[in-house]
Motif scaffolding. Structure first.
Motif, PDB file in Angstrom:
ATOM      1  N   LYS A  75       0.779  -1.116   0.071  1.00 29.64           N
ATOM      2  CA  LYS A  75       0.026   0.042   0.146  1.00 29.64           C
ATOM      3  C   LYS A  75       0.915   1.218  -0.006  1.00 29.64           C
ATOM      4  CE  LYS A  75      -3.933   1.785   3.180  1.00 29.64           C
ATOM      5  NZ  LYS A  75      -4.422   1.469   4.047  1.00 29.64           N
ATOM      6  N   ASP A  93      -1.553   4.870  -5.490  1.00 29.02           N
ATOM      7  CA  ASP A  93      -2.468   4.468  -4.096  1.00 29.02           C
ATOM      8  C   ASP A  93      -3.756   3.644  -4.507  1.00 29.02           C
ATOM      9  OD1 ASP A  93      -0.771   5.848  -2.675  1.00 29.02           O
ATOM     10  OD2 ASP A  93      -1.526   7.990  -2.994  1.00 29.02           O
ATOM     11  N   CYS A  94      -3.653   2.660  -5.279  1.00 27.35           N
ATOM     12  CA  CYS A  94      -4.901   1.939  -5.567  1.00 27.35           C
ATOM     13  C   CYS A  94      -5.083   0.828  -4.754  1.00 27.35           C
ATOM     14  CB  CYS A  94      -4.858   1.471  -6.973  1.00 27.35           C
ATOM     15  SG  CYS A  94      -3.720   0.132  -7.383  1.00 27.35           S
ATOM     16  N   ARG A 132      -6.309  -0.786  -1.012  1.00 31.81           N
ATOM     17  CA  ARG A 132      -7.034  -0.487   0.242  1.00 31.81           C
ATOM     18  C   ARG A 132      -6.866  -1.477   1.267  1.00 31.81           C
ATOM     19  NH1 ARG A 132      -7.091   3.647  -1.608  1.00 31.81           N
ATOM     20  NH2 ARG A 132      -8.056   4.600  -3.451  1.00 31.81           N
ATOM     21  N   GLY A 133      -7.369  -1.411   2.448  1.00 34.48           N
ATOM     22  CA  GLY A 133      -7.311  -2.292   3.310  1.00 34.48           C
ATOM     23  C   GLY A 133      -6.932  -1.603   4.745  1.00 34.48           C
ATOM     24  N   GLU A 134      -7.470  -2.418   5.863  1.00 33.41           N
ATOM     25  CA  GLU A 134      -7.272  -2.265   7.167  1.00 33.41           C
ATOM     26  C   GLU A 134      -6.012  -2.924   7.488  1.00 33.41           C
ATOM     27  OE1 GLU A 134      -8.906  -0.167   9.211  1.00 33.41           O
ATOM     28  OE2 GLU A 134      -9.956   0.420   7.228  1.00 33.41           O
ATOM     29  N   HIS A 154      -5.690  -7.209   2.023  1.00 25.16           N
ATOM     30  CA  HIS A 154      -5.966  -5.798   1.229  1.00 25.16           C
ATOM     31  C   HIS A 154      -6.507  -6.300  -0.127  1.00 25.16           C
ATOM     32  CE1 HIS A 154      -3.776  -4.286   4.596  1.00 25.16           C
ATOM     33  NE2 HIS A 154      -3.309  -2.956   3.719  1.00 25.16           N
ATOM     34  N   ASP A 186      -7.453  -2.086  -6.423  1.00 25.26           N
ATOM     35  CA  ASP A 186      -8.375  -1.283  -7.299  1.00 25.26           C
ATOM     36  C   ASP A 186      -8.097  -1.610  -8.524  1.00 25.26           C
ATOM     37  OD1 ASP A 186     -10.195   0.032  -8.699  1.00 25.26           O
ATOM     38  OD2 ASP A 186      -9.945   1.919  -7.645  1.00 25.26           O
TER      39      ASP A 186
END
Lengths: 619, 184
Positions: A578, A584-585, A587-589, A594, A597
């Motif tokens: 990430k 910046d494609c 995502r995930g906590e 993750h 996109d």
């Protein structure tokens, strides 16, 4: 060291001057610290190292220790490099990846390897100076002085028997004898074509006009090749001396070095060398009292690959657009300003003085029967030890890649080696034992070229590679003839379709047909050889072409339109990918799986190379 | 680009000042150079001095607008079309102003196999300009560069006169930021 200008008008005086120069140098210098100051070395940070060495030397107050700025040692993989030589015994130690903080230890250690530093084994020998007692894979004739002498000091060149070949030629030989010696040596053009140098000279020698030209082609344009740059940066006098010899052989008074404007350091060193040679009387009027006049000018290229073709190069010197002309007439008959002209490559010239000094018989003992001598290669790409190497003709590709180059980076599988640049082709794994010379490479569908050797691994897509070279040719085509200007455009379009998964089997046949037509009908060498990368990859890696067309897949995972990246359940949520993703494609906590996109992904592969958990899939 | 003939000559207009008038010292430097050439001895071969003259002119002015081309043509007694023909042929010459910071990504083969195309795309994306263009504020020019022979450091980016080696996509942002700081 300033010395009054000697007047040298015969060989005995030159021999005496050479001996004096050598004595003077060895008297003063017991330990010589050679610092590699080629473009590559400087880019890798040699300058601060040099400064630190000079400071250490002053601080330790040693006498008899000298620091010499030399050209490329060929050890690009370990720049900055330094060699410490004991001038009396010739014993030396080479250090790689030197930092300024190592300077003090290096100066203090002398020729005994300093502790904790990376020491590199010398993998070459000098056929002119020593026997190959250690079975070194490399033989340095062309690079004999590069990395050993200060290219900005003519005295150091003279100490290495410099200008003795010119002296011998002018005072003891006739032009016809010089041509015969070069012809007998079997020296072939190192720029790529492999035309016998002696024969080229003999054509020009036979021409009547008094005005003739010697041109050195230093418009090194192959992407991934830097042999000529290294030679000119490391040993410019060897080329100048050879040009004067060529001038005597064909009866020319004028020499021109046509050099790329992108090589500022080589230009500067050539200018210094020409100036010093004039001062010493090795260029100019009545050289060695022989009555022979010869001088050399520099002409700069302006960024056009086609100017490596001799007729285009001549057009460029005449101030025109660099467009090739039909041959015949060959330049040896009607070249620059319509006068007989020989155009030889830098590396070709760099062999000439050694041949004159040691004789054609000596030269022929190195290399193969059809291709005597050595060849310099710029070894680059996915290889552990990138570098400039010089090997006898007849060395196997396996020896070069796995012996000298120490294999493929990151433990990957070797796929292909590309030789000959945009005019060459690819050689596969099962052909690694081929011994290289002009003729074997042509049989494999490639060519010697000027000496770029790019190693590719399993992650390289051969369709993309072919497309890359076509893109280059397209960019550099002068546009004069239709097959090259339009044919290559069409080839490029077809290759693009294949990399996008939009091609069918007919495209493949069209590629073959059009490649053959361009080869047969283009005006100059650039055009005729431009389909080579396509033909060669199609012949050697047809399965990859088929995978793109029939399965819509890029086996190497390079063609962006045919791959997708996704994250699997191995993901620990460490967020390294990430952070590294340039768009910046991802995502995930934290600490959870993750997601990529797919719309925004630019398929750069950064996530894949940064993931430590095998959590990125490329399909 | 050798085959590119589509580039238009920038015509001096009211809002684009004539460089020769705007910089009399540069004009003088170029004229002195052109006058120093041994043209008289080169009857019929004056064109041989054209490329070196354009190199000098571009070194002085940064690029080669029409008024500079006219001056060179006049001194060497050539047609303007011959001068422009040479400028449009050789990729080293440009008739458009270049940015304050010149970013050139090496497009040699060694850099290609180590991902130079991705680096170029990343610069294009961040600077919002394509290869061969200059940003509107005149800060950045982006281009491809023929092999610089630093293949051991591939992929290589020339940032102005410096070689930046082993470039990875995340470094792009840093390089741009560094240039902008230097520019302030």
């Amino acid at each position: 060291m300033t010395v009054a200008k000697p007047i040298i008008t015969n060989s005995a005086q030159l021999t005496e001057f050479t001996a004096q120069t050598r004595t003077r140098m060895s008297d003063v210098t017991k330990i010589n610290i050679l610092v590699s100051m080629g473009t590559c070395g400087i880019a890798a940070g040699t300058t601060p190292v040099l400064k630190a060495l000079e400071e250490s030397l002053a601080a330790q107050n040693l006498t008899g220790v000298k620091i010499t700025r030399v050209g490329c040692m060929g050890l690009c993989h370990s720049e900055p490099t330094i060699e410490v030589v004991d001038t009396a015994s010739g014993k030396s130690v080479i250090y790689g990846n030197v930092k300024a903080s190592h300077a003090e230890a290096i100066v203090a250690a002398g020729v005994h390897p300093a502790e904790g530093l990376k020491v590199i084994e010398r993998g070459w020998y000098y056929p002119e100076d020593e026997e190959n007692t250690q079975d070194a894979p490399q033989a340095r004739i062309v690079l004999r002085n590069s990395g050993r002498i200060n290219p900005e000091d003519i005295q150091e060149y003279i100490a290495q028997s410099g200008y003795q070949a010119l002296c011998k030629v002018l005072l003891e030989m006739s032009p016809k004898q010089v041509v015969a010696e070069i012809t007998d040596s079997g020296l072939r053009g190192r720029g790529g074509g492999g035309f016998p140098t002696g024969r080229k000279w003999s054509f020009a020698n036979a021409q009547k006009p008094k005005e003739k030209y010697v041109i050195c082609n230093a418009d090194e344009g192959d992407p991934g090749a830097f042999m000529d740059r290294a030679i000119l940066e490391g040993d410019p006098h060897a080329v100048l001396e050879a040009m004067a010899i060529a001038g005597f052989a064909i009866g020319a008074k004028n020499g021109i070095v046509y050099i790329r404007a992108e090589y500022p350091l080589a230009i500067e060193r050539l200018q210094i060398a020409i100036h010093q040679a004039r001062e010493m009387g090795f260029l100019g009027k009545n050289i060695f009292g022989s009555g022979f006049d010869f001088d050399i000018d520099l002409k700069f290229g302006a960024g056009a690959f086609v100017c490596g073709e001799e007729t285009a190069l001549i057009a460029s010197i005449e101030g025109k657009r660099g467009e090739p002309t039909y041959k015949p007439p060959f330049p040896a008959i009607a070249g620059l300003w319509g006068k007989p002209t020989i155009v030889n490559n830098v590396e070709t010239f760099a062999n000439v003085c050694a041949i004159i000094r040691n004789g054609a018989g000596w030269f022929k003992r190195i290399g193969t029967t059809g291709s005597p001598g050595t060849k310099v290669f710029a070894l680059a790409g996915k290889i552990n030890q990138v570098g400039l190497i010089e090997v006898p003709m007849g060395t196997s590709l396996r020896e070069i890649i796995y012996g000298i180059g120490k294999g493929i980076r990151n433990g990957k599988q070797f796929k292909a080696v590309q030789t000959g640049g945009p005019s060459g082709g690819c050689i596969k794994r099962d052909q690694l034992d081929t011994t290289i010379d002009y003729d074997t490479l042509v049989l494999l569908g490639s060519m010697m070229g000027s000496g770029g050797m790019i190693i590719m691994d399993e992650d390289d897509c051969m369709v993309s590679v072919a497309r890359f070279f076509l893109e280059f040719t397209l960019d550099e085509s002068c546009g004069k003839c239709t097959p090259c200007r339009i044919g290559n455009k069409r080839l490029h379009e077809m290759l693009t379709k294949i990399t996008q998964g939009k091609a069918d089997m007919q495209t493949l046949q069209k590629l073959r047909d059009l490649s053959a037509s361009i080869k047969d009908t283009a005006l100059c060498g650039l055009g005729q050889s431009s389909p080579n990368p396509v033909r060669s990859t199609m012949n050697q890696f047809e399965d990859e072409y088929l995978a793109h067309i029939l399965e819509g897949k890029c086996p190497a995972g390079v063609c962006a339109d045919l791959v997708t990246y996704s994250i699997n359940e191995n993901c620990t949520g460490c967020a390294v990918c990430k952070k590294r993703c340039p768009v910046d494609c991802i995502r995930g906590e934290k600490k959870s799986v993750h997601v990529i996109d797919a719309e925004a992904c630019i398929k750069c592969g950064m996530c894949l190379s940064s993931c430590k958990f095998n959590a990125i899939d490329r399909k | 680009m050798a085959s590119d003939t589509s580039t238009n000559v920038t015509t001096p207009t009211a809002d684009a000042p004539n460089l020769l008038d705007a910089f009399p010292d540069k004009r003088q430097a170029l004229e002195e150079y052109l006058d120093s050439l041994p043209l008289a001895r080169a009857a019929g071969r004056k064109k041989g001095f054209l490329i070196q003259s354009l190199h000098r002119a571009q070194a002085i002015f940064g690029y080669l607008p029409e008024e500079v081309q006219v001056l060179v043509a006049k001194k060497l007694e050539l047609h303007l079309s011959e001068v422009y023909g040479v400028i449009s042929f050789y990729s080293f010459f440009t008739d458009k102003p270049v940015g304050k910071h010149k970013i050139n990504v090496c497009t040699g083969t060694a850099c290609f196999v180590r991902g130079a195309d991705i680096i170029l795309q990343e610069f294009a994306r961040q600077l919002k300009i394509s290869e061969g263009e200059t940003s509107e504020d005149g800060m950045f020019s982006l281009g491809g560069l023929r092999c610089v022979g630093a293949c051991s450091l591939a992929p290589v980016v020339m940032v102005n006169e410096d070689v930046e080696g082993n470039v990875e996509p995340p470094m792009v942002k840093k390089i741009i930021r560094r240039c902008m700081q230097e520019g302030e």
